[in-house]
Design an enzyme around this catalytic site. Structure first.
Site, mmCIF file in Angstrom:
data_model
loop_
_atom_site.group_PDB
_atom_site.id
_atom_site.type_symbol
_atom_site.label_atom_id
_atom_site.label_comp_id
_atom_site.label_asym_id
_atom_site.label_seq_id
_atom_site.Cartn_x
_atom_site.Cartn_y
_atom_site.Cartn_z
ATOM 1 N N CYS A 59 0.835 -1.212 0.000
ATOM 2 C CA CYS A 59 0.000 0.000 0.000
ATOM 3 C C CYS A 59 0.862 1.251 0.000
ATOM 4 C CB CYS A 59 -0.933 -0.002 1.204
ATOM 5 S SG CYS A 59 -2.509 -0.708 0.772
ATOM 6 N N CYS A 107 0.599 8.093 -39.502
ATOM 7 C CA CYS A 107 1.883 7.713 -40.093
ATOM 8 C C CYS A 107 2.682 8.955 -40.485
ATOM 9 C CB CYS A 107 1.662 6.831 -41.323
ATOM 10 S SG CYS A 107 3.197 6.264 -42.085
#
Lengths: 454, 428
Positions: B135, B352
């Site tokens: 934790c 692209c």
């Protein structure tokens, strides 16, 4: 006006709630070189404004819309998006459900309207050249806004009591109310558009006066009434022009209702206006509505989605039927139609309807609404000096400039009747043409002065 | 139907689906309802000296309208008395003897305290123990949780203490808030742990309220960093899981945790070495009922793959994870567009052109959409276009024969000039 009647004119598409708008905005793919933008006559950057809705930048979203189209709020409501932006949407292929672009545009423009965000900013730098605009309809308003953006002065002369043209008086009520149209015009006025309402050019001010006071003139007068269609008996009480019928609802709803409720209505014509009349009559409580069209369902010029709407609300289509005469005794009692069949294609490529001899039919009617196409505003157009007309429409070049270089024209008076968004696009294009014209004129003047000094 | 039964270091479970130690396992009532829904096991919300919680406690990362892509919390361990929790553990075990009940523990770093709580948990009937060394909020400020997990020596020491008295299998839950998770995993092994579980939550601030300027969750105008979990952390968890699963020194079973929402996620964790998987966020979002499709989907998947037991799946993908330097430089794929499927959105082109290697050409189609074509000669086979394409299977990566034998970076380095076809980009 009854409550149920009021309900019947509720918008078919209610505005999107915030969660709906976000979900819809997030569905948009944000296409490169987006087909929706290309399909829009005003070329609104559609993915641009939609993605801004997605990020919660509604002010920016509205700005993107208004930059391309100052009447973005009304176009969001009245555009046939099914055949324009949404018809081009690639999502139709992916999920069979295009992005609801019109609804999102309304979401962003409603935000702007509610907050008084103005659709454009008048240039702080004045440019020489004053422009008179005839008609405060969509094309005139768009033209004025573009000119003010650049810095020219523009004054709109409008014959109507209220501005907005067809946006105010001629749009199917369930698509847009006059209140919305007028609020949009009010925003344009706040941004600087000057409108002189109730001024009919040729009556309250002459064309010659305009010529002396202004350096260029834009004609955006739209079309007129349906006019007489040459039917025996069309002067009988109970024959009402489609444009008057639609305007009546907006001006005096009680009167429009009294005229329609419980009556048998026959609408003549197969265009989008006839569908607007049909849906209005149905919503006003007509006992029955027939639409008479001389060709077949395939040839109906009205948009398929609008026809579908009319069918769903119970209109009966009487195809291949040519109105012959109105019958009645002082008052309309019916319309006699001649049965037709489709013959060889005419010069326009459409098959020509020809009568089937001996086959006539009488449609019982209390109200007959011709919606066969509006007349040109020849009272004005014919008096424009050296402005050539072709089939009663001003002939214009790609700058919307007429044969008289000082005169530009756009909107329905040029196109013969198209969508609001087309009128806006033409008003914009005319403004760009006018700016060019004024610039050239100015440089000629300057050049001459410059030459004189030498 | 494939057998879903698993055995994690001696903890038997009817299926690999466990609830992680978290709000869904706060009470016996919740866990019993979860078992009714089909969960194979549950790791009880961490027990220790009861604490006091704040309000509010959770915040999320939402994305494009999808809620809870990531969940952040500043809730601490159980705030209910230990005796109540242990009584409920006993009750659950009595009523559900075949389900795995693992009790998560966290106490101060003191041998006595650990011995005591281990005994109490086992006396209550726990099938196994999970040591919460993970934790990252609140408890860590008090020297517990990730404060332990971040120091391998501490982790080893406490594991040793626990193992001194534990009779049931001990799982050490690891924190991802560390440079290399292998070290605490090895420390746990050294301390005698029977298994490890990972990942616990990641230190996080999910966002800031742009009107109040206070990060979420807002506790009276202040916030504190929390622990991040949910679908967004899955890739981080998978990487840490596989690195431990491949490590020869660790070599103990693993319970995988981190963004598992469905059977597909679970299968991926199992393929990379998990024996059981633990779920929290998906249950906090949709409830215990999601386990039905997890069981059904995994079972159908195993049947389709011709596997009789889920155990055949464990670690099956691990051999395919290698170092970059062992990858074949002569393997080549290039993009291929199925024009019949293409909707003309142009997203591959812009991705692209702006974001990758300028190997797609675009021109306007007659219908106003965009026609895209792959430029085969310059396509480097990066996958980006196929990843952004919204249409299933429209852009696929096709292998092409380079005519060259497989070549690793190590081999290449020996004589780069012998491999000129690999181009200047890879020259050094």
């Amino acid at each position: 006006m009854t409550a149920s009647n009021q309900d019947s004119f509720h918008e078919i598409k209610p505005p999107l709630a915030v969660d709906q708008a976000l979900a819809e905005a997030n569905r948009c793919l944000n296409c490169y070189d987006a087909p929706c933008t290309k399909a829009c006559p005003t070329h609104i950057d559609v993915p641009g404004f939609i993605k801004k809705i997605g990020t919660g930048n509604l002010r920016g979203s509205a700005r993107v819309i208004f930059e391309a189209n100052v009447l973005g709020a009304s176009c969001a409501r009245v555009c046939p998006t099914e055949v324009l932006c949404e018809g081009a949407c690639v999502m139709d292929d992916v999920t069979w459900k295009p992005i609801q672009i019109g609804q999102l545009q309304r979401y962003a423009t409603d935000f702007a309207m509610a907050r008084g965000i103005l659709p454009f900013t008048k240039s702080p730098v004045k440019k020489p050249g004053r422009v008179a605009i005839i008609g405060a309809g969509p094309s005139g308003l768009a033209c004025a806004a573009e000119l003010l953006r650049v810095g020219h002065e523009a004054v709109i002369f409008d014959a109507g009591e209220k501005p907005g043209g067809l946006n105010t008086y001629g749009v199917a009520e369930y698509k847009m109310t006059p209140a919305v149209a007028l609020a949009e015009v009010a925003q344009l006025q706040k941004a600087g558009v000057e409108i002189r309402s109730g001024v009919r050019v040729g009556q309250h001010i002459s064309i010659a006066e305009l010529e002396t006071q202004f350096d260029a003139i834009f004609v955006g007068v739209g079309l007129g009434r349906i006019g007489k269609i040459g039917l025996a008996g069309e002067n009988l009480d109970g024959v009402v022009d489609a444009m008057d019928y639609i305007a009546e609802l907006k001006i005096d709803r009680a009167k429009a209702e009294t005229r329609t409720r419980g009556r048998r209505v026959v609408v003549i014509g197969g265009g989008n206006t006839s569908i607007d009349v049909v849906t209005q009559a149905q919503r006003l409580g007509a006992a029955e509505v027939h639409l008479v069209y001389r060709r077949g369902p395939e040839e109906l010029p009205a948009y398929a989605h609008e026809v579908e709407l009319a069918k769903q609300s119970g209109c009966r289509f009487v195809f291949l039927s040519q109105p012959v005469r109105v019958v009645g005794n002082g008052k309309v009692e019916g319309l006699v139609v001649q049965r037709m069949r489709l013959g060889a294609p005419g010069p326009d490529g459409r098959r020509k309807p020809e009568p089937v001899v001996g086959e006539e039919l009488t449609l019982a009617a209390d109200l007959i609404v011709p919606a066969t196409g509006q007349e040109a505003r020849l009272d004005l157009l014919k008096n424009l000096p050296n402005v050539k007309l072709d089939r009663n429409r001003p002939v214009v070049n790609s700058d919307m400039q007429t044969s008289n270089p000082k005169y530009f024209a756009g909107g329905d008076c040029v196109s013969g009747g198209q969508e609001v968004v087309n009128a806006v696009a033409e008003g914009k294009r005319a403004a760009a043409g006018i700016v060019k014209f004024l610039q050239n004129r100015q440089s000629t003047v300057d050049g001459r002065q410059f030459g004189a000094e030498k | 139907m494939a057998d879903l039964k698993v055995n994690l270091a001696g903890i038997k479970s009817p299926n690999p689906f466990w609830l992680a130690s978290a709000p869904p396992t706060n009470t016996g009532d919740q866990i019993m309802r979860a078992f009714d829904a089909g969960w194979g096991g549950a790791v009880w919300k961490t027990l220790g000296q009861p604490i006091v919680n704040v309000s509010s406690r959770y915040s999320t990362v939402d994305m494009n309208g999808q809620r809870v892509m990531g969940l952040n919390n500043i809730e601490l361990i159980t705030d209910r008395p230990l005796e109540v929790n242990f009584r409920e553990v006993a009750e659950v075990k009595k009523r559900y003897p075949n389900n795995a009940v693992i009790v998560s523990l966290m106490v101060e770093s003191n041998q006595q305290a650990w011995h005591e709580i281990v005994k109490r948990a086992e006396d209550a009937g726990a099938d196994g123990l999970e040591l919460n060394f993970g934790c990252p909020h609140g408890m860590s400020e008090r020297g517990m949780g990730s404060a332990v997990g971040q120091v391998p020596d501490y982790a080893c020491q406490i594991t040793t203490w626990v193992k001194e008295v534990a009779k049931t299998p001990v799982i050490v839950k690891l924190t991802p808030n560390i440079t290399d998770v292998i070290y605490p995993a090895r420390a746990a092994k050294k301390g005698g742990a029977d298994a490890v579980s990972l990942i616990n939550t990641i230190n996080s601030i999910t966002g800031v309220d742009l009107d109040t300027f206070v990060p979420r969750p807002d506790v009276g105008g202040k916030s504190a960093h929390g622990g991040y979990c949910g679908p967004a952390v899955k890739p981080i968890a998978l990487n840490m899981l596989s690195s431990i699963a491949k490590d020869k020194e660790v070599g103990i079973p693993i319970s995988g945790i981190g963004g598992i929402s469905n059977w597909r996620d679970a299968a991926e964790f199992i393929l990379l070495g998990a024996t059981t998987v633990q779920v929290c966020t998906a249950v906090m979002h949709y409830g215990f009922r999601i386990v039905e499709d997890m069981i059904d989907g995994l079972s159908n998947y195993l049947d389709e793959k011709g596997m009789r037991s889920v155990n055949e799946l464990i670690g099956k993908s691990l051999p395919t994870i290698s170092k970059w330097e062992e990858l074949d430089l002569n393997y080549k794929v290039i993009a291929n567009v199925n024009q019949d499927k293409c909707i003309g959105c142009g997203l591959c082109y812009v991705a692209c052109n702006d974001g990758a290697h300028q190997s797609i050409s675009a021109k306007a189609r007659e219908d106003g959409r965009t026609r895209v074509d792959i430029i085969d000669d310059t396509c480097v086979g990066c996958n980006l276009c196929s990843l952004v394409c919204p249409v299933d299977n429209c852009i696929t990566m096709k292998q092409i024969d380079t005519g060259h034998a497989p070549l690793t970076w190590k081999e290449y380095q020996k004589n780069p000039s012998a491999h000129k076809h690999l181009g200047p980009h890879n020259a050094h």
